[in-house]
Design an enzyme around this catalytic site. Structure first.
Site, PDB file in Angstrom:
ATOM      1  N   ILE A 128       0.825  -1.220   0.000  1.00  0.00           N
ATOM      2  CA  ILE A 128       0.000   0.000   0.000  1.00  0.00           C
ATOM      3  C   ILE A 128       0.862   1.275   0.000  1.00  0.00           C
ATOM      4  O   ILE A 128       0.326   2.367   0.165  1.00  0.00           O
ATOM      5  CB  ILE A 128      -1.012   0.033   1.170  1.00  0.00           C
TER       6      ILE A 128
ATOM      7  N   LEU B 146       7.338   3.441  -0.691  1.00  0.00           N
ATOM      8  CA  LEU B 146       7.315   4.737  -1.384  1.00  0.00           C
ATOM      9  C   LEU B 146       7.341   5.878  -0.356  1.00  0.00           C
ATOM     10  O   LEU B 146       8.114   6.833  -0.489  1.00  0.00           O
ATOM     11  CB  LEU B 146       6.074   4.854  -2.277  1.00  0.00           C
TER      12      LEU B 146
ATOM     13  N   LYS C 249      15.247  -1.877   6.760  1.00  0.00           N
ATOM     14  CA  LYS C 249      14.135  -2.786   6.463  1.00  0.00           C
ATOM     15  C   LYS C 249      14.557  -4.059   7.184  1.00  0.00           C
ATOM     16  O   LYS C 249      15.167  -4.962   6.582  1.00  0.00           O
ATOM     17  CB  LYS C 249      14.012  -3.003   4.943  1.00  0.00           C
TER      18      LYS C 249
ATOM     19  N   GLY D 198       8.465  -1.385   8.414  1.00  0.00           N
ATOM     20  CA  GLY D 198       7.978  -2.681   8.893  1.00  0.00           C
ATOM     21  C   GLY D 198       7.783  -3.644   7.729  1.00  0.00           C
ATOM     22  O   GLY D 198       8.274  -3.422   6.611  1.00  0.00           O
TER      23      GLY D 198
ATOM     24  N   PRO E 184      -0.739  11.742  -3.915  1.00  0.00           N
ATOM     25  CA  PRO E 184      -1.653  11.320  -4.984  1.00  0.00           C
ATOM     26  C   PRO E 184      -1.118  10.103  -5.713  1.00  0.00           C
ATOM     27  O   PRO E 184       0.039   9.721  -5.506  1.00  0.00           O
ATOM     28  CB  PRO E 184      -1.691  12.542  -5.918  1.00  0.00           C
TER      29      PRO E 184
HETATM   30  N1  ATP Z   1       0.978   6.958  -4.655  1.00  0.00           N
HETATM   31  C1  ATP Z   1       1.310   5.998  -5.502  1.00  0.00           C
HETATM   32  N2  ATP Z   1       1.185   6.184  -6.836  1.00  0.00           N
HETATM   33  C2  ATP Z   1       1.523   5.224  -7.719  1.00  0.00           C
HETATM   34  N3  ATP Z   1       1.983   4.013  -7.380  1.00  0.00           N
HETATM   35  C3  ATP Z   1       2.128   3.765  -6.068  1.00  0.00           C
HETATM   36  C4  ATP Z   1       1.799   4.719  -5.059  1.00  0.00           C
HETATM   37  N4  ATP Z   1       2.067   4.169  -3.843  1.00  0.00           N
HETATM   38  C5  ATP Z   1       2.540   2.945  -4.081  1.00  0.00           C
HETATM   39  N5  ATP Z   1       2.582   2.688  -5.408  1.00  0.00           N
HETATM   40  C6  ATP Z   1       3.056   1.447  -6.048  1.00  0.00           C
HETATM   41  O1  ATP Z   1       2.395   0.355  -5.403  1.00  0.00           O
HETATM   42  C7  ATP Z   1       3.294  -0.727  -5.230  1.00  0.00           C
HETATM   43  C8  ATP Z   1       3.392  -1.048  -3.733  1.00  0.00           C
HETATM   44  O2  ATP Z   1       4.014   0.046  -3.061  1.00  0.00           O
HETATM   45  P1  ATP Z   1       5.116  -0.217  -1.949  1.00  0.00           P
HETATM   46  O3  ATP Z   1       6.136  -1.172  -2.461  1.00  0.00           O
HETATM   47  O4  ATP Z   1       5.606   1.105  -1.493  1.00  0.00           O
HETATM   48  O5  ATP Z   1       4.207  -0.931  -0.845  1.00  0.00           O
HETATM   49  P2  ATP Z   1       4.604  -1.532   0.569  1.00  0.00           P
HETATM   50  O6  ATP Z   1       3.499  -1.213   1.491  1.00  0.00           O
HETATM   51  O7  ATP Z   1       5.948  -1.054   0.923  1.00  0.00           O
HETATM   52  O8  ATP Z   1       4.623  -3.103   0.295  1.00  0.00           O
HETATM   53  P3  ATP Z   1       5.345  -4.265   1.183  1.00  0.00           P
HETATM   54  O9  ATP Z   1       4.336  -4.699   2.176  1.00  0.00           O
HETATM   55  O10 ATP Z   1       5.662  -5.309   0.158  1.00  0.00           O
HETATM   56  O11 ATP Z   1       6.563  -3.686   1.818  1.00  0.00           O
HETATM   57  C9  ATP Z   1       4.629  -0.295  -5.830  1.00  0.00           C
HETATM   58  O12 ATP Z   1       4.708  -0.745  -7.168  1.00  0.00           O
HETATM   59  C10 ATP Z   1       4.544   1.221  -5.803  1.00  0.00           C
HETATM   60  O13 ATP Z   1       5.350   1.858  -6.770  1.00  0.00           O
HETATM   61  C1  DNN Z   2       6.172 -10.294   0.537  1.00  0.00           C
HETATM   62  C2  DNN Z   2       5.334  -9.074   0.856  1.00  0.00           C
HETATM   63  N1  DNN Z   2       5.638  -8.037  -0.103  1.00  0.00           N
HETATM   64  C3  DNN Z   2       5.566  -8.587   2.273  1.00  0.00           C
HETATM   65  N2  DNN Z   2       6.954  -8.219   2.406  1.00  0.00           N
HETATM   66  C4  DNN Z   2       5.140  -9.599   3.315  1.00  0.00           C
HETATM   67  C5  DNN Z   2       3.678  -9.471   3.623  1.00  0.00           C
HETATM   68  C6  DNN Z   2       3.213 -10.472   4.651  1.00  0.00           C
HETATM   69  C7  DNN Z   2       1.741 -10.374   4.940  1.00  0.00           C
HETATM   70  C8  DNN Z   2       1.300 -11.404   5.917  1.00  0.00           C
HETATM   71  C9  DNN Z   2      -0.163 -11.255   6.257  1.00  0.00           C
HETATM   72  O1  DNN Z   2      -0.545 -10.276   6.894  1.00  0.00           O
HETATM   73  O2  DNN Z   2      -0.959 -12.095   5.850  1.00  0.00           O
HETATM   74 MG    MG Z   3       7.682  -2.134   1.260  1.00  0.00          MG
END
Ligand code: ATP
Ligand code: DNN
Ligand code: MG
Length: 240
Positions: free
Chosen positions: A16, A20, A40, A121, A213
């Site tokens: 989510i 980023l 991380k 996290g 956005p």
């Molecule tokens: N505001 C945004 N606009 C466009 N794309 C986005 C935006 N926020 C996130 N994304 C895209 O959504 C995807 C997931 O984002 P991100 O990797 O930051 O999530 P995360 O919460 O760190 O995931 P994880 O749980 O795997 O660590 C990525 O491809 C990222 O580029």
């Molecule tokens: C591989 C993925 N992008 C994350 N790093 C791990 C997400 C674990 C989610 C587990 C859960 O809540 O079900």
């Molecule tokens: Mg991430």
């Protein structure tokens, strides 16, 4: 000399925008003249890179690219798990025990090397690490204020409120939150964000750091222009 600052970035779910937003925070801290490092500590999903002979994780690579103060890989990510799946399952399969003490030690060392350390996290706030502990225990062991990234899409209000309550239940401070628009086609985006903003303000005194956005491409530098980094630094300093 100012004491180093640090924060724990969690999210309403996996994928989510935690990475980023963490990268955007790193760029924003750098603009304020702070040397910013990223951790991380538990990463799930790695690929081998023949060029440097190292295992890489996408989040860790993005954080490194945004960080002004680079940490050695073992300090930045003490637990690099191979499969992109729930960490407790992957760790068990790989025979790895995810030790909070080890992460706390790495974090202590990171704090010696930077003005501010951003800790991302893994997944949402209560992702298990083993049969007993979860990532909320990790945030508590690190004793860090929490920034919650809300992936703005249908269902996020409930996820945001549940997560904020879980953060408070662990005795941690929700120091602020970011609305990250992952679904630009969602109806009533502004009204959804306002619903969360009002409740977080009332129940947790947690301000909205900014609304990112949907970006194309999702560049950290651009995302950071939507965040009130100065306000966050003030809050972190008064919390320290
Ligand atoms: N505001 C945004 N606009 C466009 N794309 C986005 C935006 N926020 C996130 N994304 C895209 O959504 C995807 C997931 O984002 P991100 O990797 O930051 O999530 P995360 O919460 O760190 O995931 P994880 O749980 O795997 O660590 C990525 O491809 C990222 O580029
Ligand atoms: C591989 C993925 N992008 C994350 N790093 C791990 C997400 C674990 C989610 C587990 C859960 O809540 O079900
Ligand atoms: Mg991430």
């Amino acid at each position: 000399m100012n004491p180093p600052l640090s924060l724990f970035v969690t999210g309403t779910d996996t994928e989510i925008g935690k990475t980023l937003v963490s990268c955007a925070l790193l760029r924003g801290f750098a603009r304020l003249g702070l040397s910013a490092a990223a951790m991380k500590p538990i990463a799930a999903g790695a690929h081998f890179c023949a060029e440097d002979g190292l295992w890489h994780n996408e989040d860790a690579d993005q954080l490194d690219a945004a960080a002004g103060a680079l940490l050695p890989p073992q300090l930045r990510t003490p637990y690099l798990l191979k499969a992109p799946a729930a960490p407790h399952i992957v760790a068990a399969q790989e025979g790895t025990a995810l030790k909070l003490d080890t992460i706390v030690d790495c974090h202590r060392e990171a704090m010696r090397r930077a003005d501010v350390v951003v800790v991302e996290g893994v997944g949402g706030f209560q992702v298990p690490l083993d049969d007993e502990r979860d990532t909320a225990d990790l945030a508590a062991a690190l004793a860090l204020p929490v920034v919650l990234v809300v992936g703005v899409r249908l269902g996020c209000i409930n996820h945001a409120l549940l997560t904020a309550d879980a953060i408070a239940a662990r005795g941690l401070r929700l120091i602020g939150w970011v609305a990250n628009v992952v679904d630009p086609t969602m109806r009533f985006i502004d009204e959804n964000i306002e619903t969360i903003r009002a409740r977080f303000e009332r129940a947790h005194h947690a301000p909205l750091i900014g609304t990112v956005p949907h970006l194309s491409p999702p560049a950290p530098e651009q995302a950071s222009t939507h965040l009130d980094i100065e306000g966050l630094v003030r809050a972190l300093k008064s919390d320290a």
